[in-house]
Design a protein around this motif. Sequence first.
Motif, PDB file in Angstrom:
ATOM      1  N   LEU A  48      -3.338  -1.993  -5.210  1.00 49.12           N
ATOM      2  CA  LEU A  48      -2.356  -2.409  -4.245  1.00 49.12           C
ATOM      3  C   LEU A  48      -2.312  -3.915  -4.065  1.00 49.12           C
ATOM      4  O   LEU A  48      -1.816  -4.412  -3.081  1.00 49.12           O
ATOM      5  CB  LEU A  48      -2.625  -1.719  -2.894  1.00 49.12           C
ATOM      6  CG  LEU A  48      -3.147  -0.291  -3.023  1.00 49.12           C
ATOM      7  CD1 LEU A  48      -3.561   0.265  -1.690  1.00 49.12           C
ATOM      8  CD2 LEU A  48      -2.119   0.596  -3.660  1.00 49.12           C
ATOM      9  N   SER A  95       0.839  -1.187   0.000  1.00 51.51           N
ATOM     10  CA  SER A  95       0.000   0.000   0.000  1.00 51.51           C
ATOM     11  C   SER A  95       0.880   1.245   0.000  1.00 51.51           C
ATOM     12  O   SER A  95       1.844   1.332   0.757  1.00 51.51           O
ATOM     13  CB  SER A  95      -0.909   0.016   1.232  1.00 51.51           C
ATOM     14  OG  SER A  95      -1.808  -1.066   1.207  1.00 51.51           O
ATOM     15  N   ARG A 150      -9.922   5.509  -1.075  1.00 42.33           N
ATOM     16  CA  ARG A 150      -9.369   4.197  -1.410  1.00 42.33           C
ATOM     17  C   ARG A 150     -10.409   3.416  -2.204  1.00 42.33           C
ATOM     18  O   ARG A 150     -11.503   3.135  -1.708  1.00 42.33           O
ATOM     19  CB  ARG A 150      -8.979   3.433  -0.148  1.00 42.33           C
ATOM     20  CG  ARG A 150      -8.374   2.059  -0.419  1.00 42.33           C
ATOM     21  CD  ARG A 150      -8.090   1.341   0.891  1.00 42.33           C
ATOM     22  NE  ARG A 150      -7.620  -0.007   0.672  1.00 42.33           N
ATOM     23  CZ  ARG A 150      -6.346  -0.354   0.570  1.00 42.33           C
ATOM     24  NH1 ARG A 150      -5.423   0.571   0.675  1.00 42.33           N
ATOM     25  NH2 ARG A 150      -5.983  -1.600   0.375  1.00 42.33           N
TER      26      ARG A 150
END
Length: 291
Positions: free
Chosen positions: A282, A7, A22
Amino acid sequence: MSDPNNSVPILPLLDHGFAIARIEYRLTTESDLFNSVRFPAQIHDVKGAVRFLRANAENYNIDPERFAAVGSSAGGHLAALLGVSANHPQLEGNTGGNLNQPSNVQAVVDLFGPSNLLTMGGWHDQPDSPESRLIDWDLGDLKHNLENPNPPYPLIATITRDASPVYHVDPTDPPFFIAHGTADTTVPYTQSTELNDALVAANVPVDFHTVNDDRHTIMDMPLEAVFDFITTTLAPQALPIPADANLDGKVDLLDLSILASNFGVTGSIPEPASATLISLGLLATRRRRSA
């Protein structure tokens, strides 16, 4: 659903007037016999999220004209694809609605993400690789049949190129920040050099960082340079001081009041107070190991 070790640690930017969203998107590992999560589902999800944020910019007090996409590995791939696909309606989709809103971004941070599925090579060409799952076809078989006019090869070739950012680069793309380790055995370093070369050829501003001997990890990425790139690229155009803020032909206390209300005490970022960082993906690309 994501790898916390990869991340991108951008939370400190919250203290500098940025908002962070996110985004989660459908993964190929969610496919089953009845539901194939094949590309372009992933970019459709991401673009739908961007449109949602723009449609609700006033509610969240964010500036809809200053968005950056940030991601590493598979997230870097989608951040790059988001950045270069504003003029490619076949990748827009209708996920989440808000189709009256654009899905473009004003900056991209791509850390060791794939850029061209057709040149990754090695184990990526295996039928069970993440790339093969993404296009729902054996990538190695496709590469041997790129010129085959018989179905389904033309369609699969189009899907594969659509999923590869290098095929969408044009001079209207936003500035890019790219970083990649030379010892990366998960996503080859050449994936970033290929994207960098395409951006340079199109005269797109790009800040390319080579991290010597680094592997597929966020630990040694040039994060201070990432922060500098984001803050510089998304910085607003400040009014000159002194300035006639209300354009009445003179500079007076009313102008100072307007400037104070726009810029706040620190004078760093005008209202709406936040640019938006879209944190993507990610999910580290890993080779499937046999038992």
